[in-house]
Design an enzyme around this catalytic site. Structure first.
Site, PDB file in Angstrom:
ATOM      1  N   GLU A   1       3.274  -0.086   3.862  1.00 49.65           N
ATOM      2  CA  GLU A   1       2.754   0.737   3.465  1.00 49.65           C
ATOM      3  C   GLU A   1       4.749   1.771   3.258  1.00 49.65           C
ATOM      4  O   GLU A   1       5.020   1.293   3.691  1.00 49.65           O
ATOM      5  CB  GLU A   1       2.583   1.317   4.950  1.00 49.65           C
ATOM      6  CG  GLU A   1       0.905   0.398   5.268  1.00 49.65           C
ATOM      7  CD  GLU A   1      -0.143   0.782   4.671  1.00 49.65           C
ATOM      8  OE1 GLU A   1      -0.038   2.283   4.289  1.00 49.65           O
ATOM      9  OE2 GLU A   1      -1.076   0.734   5.197  1.00 49.65           O
TER      10      GLU A   1
ATOM     11  N   HIS B   1       0.682  -0.926   0.343  1.00 53.34           N
ATOM     12  CA  HIS B   1       0.247  -0.358   0.276  1.00 53.34           C
ATOM     13  C   HIS B   1       0.938   0.750  -0.381  1.00 53.34           C
ATOM     14  O   HIS B   1       2.017   0.891   1.273  1.00 53.34           O
ATOM     15  CB  HIS B   1      -0.818  -0.308   1.252  1.00 53.34           C
ATOM     16  CG  HIS B   1      -1.959  -0.803   1.078  1.00 53.34           C
ATOM     17  ND1 HIS B   1      -3.260  -1.024   1.616  1.00 53.34           N
ATOM     18  CD2 HIS B   1      -1.730  -2.316   1.072  1.00 53.34           C
ATOM     19  CE1 HIS B   1      -3.665  -1.098   1.583  1.00 53.34           C
ATOM     20  NE2 HIS B   1      -2.964  -2.485   1.447  1.00 53.34           N
TER      21      HIS B   1
END
Length: 192
Positions: free
Chosen positions: A141, A71
């Site tokens: 992330e 992500h």
């Protein structure tokens, strides 16, 4: 070397219709696709539906050893991970991110979190962990902005992201060795 040990299933993008329209999180149907893993609709969330089906089918043939969901993060800096935890082996879930922190200068172990929040209960990481019992499952992330330390207003470059990917592969190789050691230690302690 990794391809001799693992079968890689890489899905480059789960939100093509949303991204082409300028959305990084929501599909054209207005759905946050990373909150649809419990019961994805074949019509409204087709990419999630088919990914989940592919993972389930593959897991029946060959148990999945490692799952990583990538992500972009719009608030925090650095690269970090979200992982799960359980009462029996709370440190187990921190081993891979710890290895990553030693291999990549942009990876922040201190920013990584290992908890299953109620708000995350329908994400890929939590659903695949609970339903398929994939222990080594993470969300990585990477900041939209860049690193936090010693790099004022520096954004990540394509090369930086590629280096994170290389570090992830090196970490996976080391992680495999560490898990084998941990399993032998656990086995020895059970025998004693």
């Amino acid at each position: 070397m990794l391809r001799e040990k693992y079968v890689f299933k890489i899905v480059p993008m789960l939100n093509p219709d949303g991204v082409i329209s300028g959305n990084y999180r929501c599909s054209l149907a207005g759905c946050d696709l990373n909150r649809r893993y419990i019961c994805p609709s074949k019509t409204l969330h087709p990419t999630i539906y088919h990914l989940k089906r592919m993972v389930k089918d593959f897991n029946e043939v060959c148990p999945i050893a490692f799952y990583c969901d990538f992500h972009g993060h719009s608030k925090n800096k650095d690269v970090f991970m979200y992982g799960n935890t359980d009462e029996q082996h709370p440190d187990h879930y921190q081993v891979f991110p710890f290895i990553m922190s030693k291999l990549n200068k942009f990876f922040s172990f201190s920013s990584s979190r290992f908890v299953v929040q109620r708000a995350k209960s329908s994400t890929a990481r939590v659903v695949m962990w609970k339903e398929l019992e994939i222990a080594s499952i993470f969300t990585i992330e990477a900041s939209f902005f860049g690193p936090s330390e010693n790099c004022e207003d520096q954004q990540f470059t394509v090369q930086d992201y590629m280096d994170v990917g290389k570090s992830l592969c090196c970490a996976l190789n080391l992680y495999n060795k560490v898990l084998k050691e941990l399993q032998s230690v656990i086995l020895c302690s059970c025998i004693d």
